[in-house]
Write an enzyme that holds these catalytic residues in place. Structure first.
Site, short mmCIF file in Angstrom:
data_model
loop_
_atom_site.label_atom_id
_atom_site.label_comp_id
_atom_site.label_asym_id
_atom_site.label_seq_id
_atom_site.Cartn_x
_atom_site.Cartn_y
_atom_site.Cartn_z
N HIS A 267 0.81 -1.22 0.00
CA HIS A 267 0.00 0.00 0.00
C HIS A 267 0.84 1.27 0.00
CE1 HIS A 267 -3.23 -2.73 1.99
NE2 HIS A 267 -3.32 -2.75 0.68
N CYS B 61 2.95 21.20 -4.68
CA CYS B 61 4.18 20.62 -5.21
C CYS B 61 5.19 21.71 -5.53
CB CYS B 61 3.86 19.79 -6.45
SG CYS B 61 5.32 19.15 -7.33
N CYS C 118 5.79 21.76 -9.66
CA CYS C 118 4.81 22.24 -10.64
C CYS C 118 3.60 22.94 -10.02
CB CYS C 118 4.32 21.07 -11.51
SG CYS C 118 3.22 19.92 -10.64
N SER D 77 -2.42 -9.56 10.75
CA SER D 77 -3.43 -9.05 9.82
C SER D 77 -4.74 -9.81 10.01
CB SER D 77 -2.95 -9.20 8.37
OG SER D 77 -3.97 -8.79 7.47
N SER D 78 -5.83 -9.07 10.08
CA SER D 78 -7.15 -9.70 10.15
C SER D 78 -7.64 -10.11 8.78
CB SER D 78 -8.15 -8.75 10.80
OG SER D 78 -8.31 -7.58 10.00
N LEU E 84 2.89 -10.73 18.88
CA LEU E 84 3.82 -10.99 17.78
C LEU E 84 5.29 -10.82 18.18
CD1 LEU E 84 1.66 -9.44 15.01
CD2 LEU E 84 2.68 -11.71 14.89
#
Length: 288
Positions: free
Chosen positions: A127, A186, A189, A227-228, A270
């Protein structure tokens, strides 16, 4: 009696998993639960908080200047939590297993960059990453730290009151803190800046998805961490592994959408669990 690693109920015995991991091409798929021990709240689950408010969508962000102001005000405040987070024992254990040759690839759904910070430089960030910013007009990439400095200059130190962040860096702010927020364009630009992450309603780039499918296909074990599997972007890899006959083991505190496809689910914190797993597997190179 069946080996616990092939049984459906959650297991707390890591020795069967260590036997699977030793000498295998393990592909890790990590989620937000891996980063809770680094101080980054989860979206859901026993160790985290549920999301407060609806997430920003790509369509809303690109279609509304007010929505962009709201996003950047909240994200600027929440960025503090992400920026100060450090890899925890779980990230370091994954890197130990990668260095020893047991983990062949890491795919993460997280946008916090903590796998990279732990040394796993080639982790595929499904992601994207919050530490990068992209211009939607010229596609120029820049650092989030640079944008943070610019936003502080535009809005003053009070623009970032230290509000609690969620896993995507979003923070809840009162309306008055959002109304006068000034958004930086930005520098290349003058276009609209967006964090280099996949928003809800936005698709993960197909080359990245295909690379992940290739990594899963080449692996001999898919190890899901924290992670679910609620969203399809991660669940699809579990489904592919199960379809191909590749064992899936899930280490997560709480049920997941992939439980019925898993050879085992281990319901342990974990950091300690992965540290113990790395100790059990050892630092020896896997057999040829």
């Amino acid at each position: 009696m069946a080996d616990p690693v092939t049984s459906a109920p959650p297991s707390a015995d890591l020795r069967p998993l260590a036997r699977l991991v030793a000498g295998r091409g393990v592909v890790v798929l990590s989620g937000a639960g891996l980063s809770t021990e680094s101080g980054i709240p989860d979206y859901r689950g026993e160790t985290g908080s549920r999301r407060r408010g609806a997430p920003m969508t790509y369509q809303e962000f690109t279609g509304s200047e007010a929505a962009r102001r709201r996003y950047w005000a909240r994200s600027h405040a929440g960025w503090r939590t992400i920026a100060r987070a450090e890899p925890n024992a779980g990230h370091r254990a994954v890197e130990r297993l990668r260095r020893s040759g047991h983990v062949s690839a890491v795919i993460t759904q997280n946008v916090d960059g903590l796998h990279r910070a732990a040394g796993t430089r080639d982790a595929v960030e499904l992601h994207g990453g919050l530490d990068r910013v992209i211009c939607l007009t010229c596609r120029h990439l820049s650092s989030r730290a640079e944008l943070d400095r610019r936003l502080t200059e535009l809005n003053g130190a009070s623009a970032a009151p230290g509000a609690d962040s969620q896993a995507d860096g979003d923070a809840v702010l009162p309306d008055e803190a959002v109304a006068g927020f000034r958004v930086a364009p930005c520098l290349e630009c003058g276009g609209v800046l967006k964090p280099d992450v996949v928003f809800f309603g936005e698709s993960v780039p197909m080359p990245r998805v295909e690379r992940c499918f290739d990594l899963v296909a080449a692996g001999q074990l898919l190890l899901v961490l924290g992670s679910s599997l609620t969203v399809m972007s991660g669940l699809r890899f579990v489904r592919r592994a199960a379809k191909d006959g590749t064992p899936v083991v899930i280490v997560n505190q709480g049920p997941t959408r992939g439980d019925e496809l898993a050879a085992a689910r281990i319901g342990l914190p974990l950091g300690p669990a992965l540290t113990e797993l790395a100790d059990l597997v050892g630092e020896s190179a896997p057999p040829a």
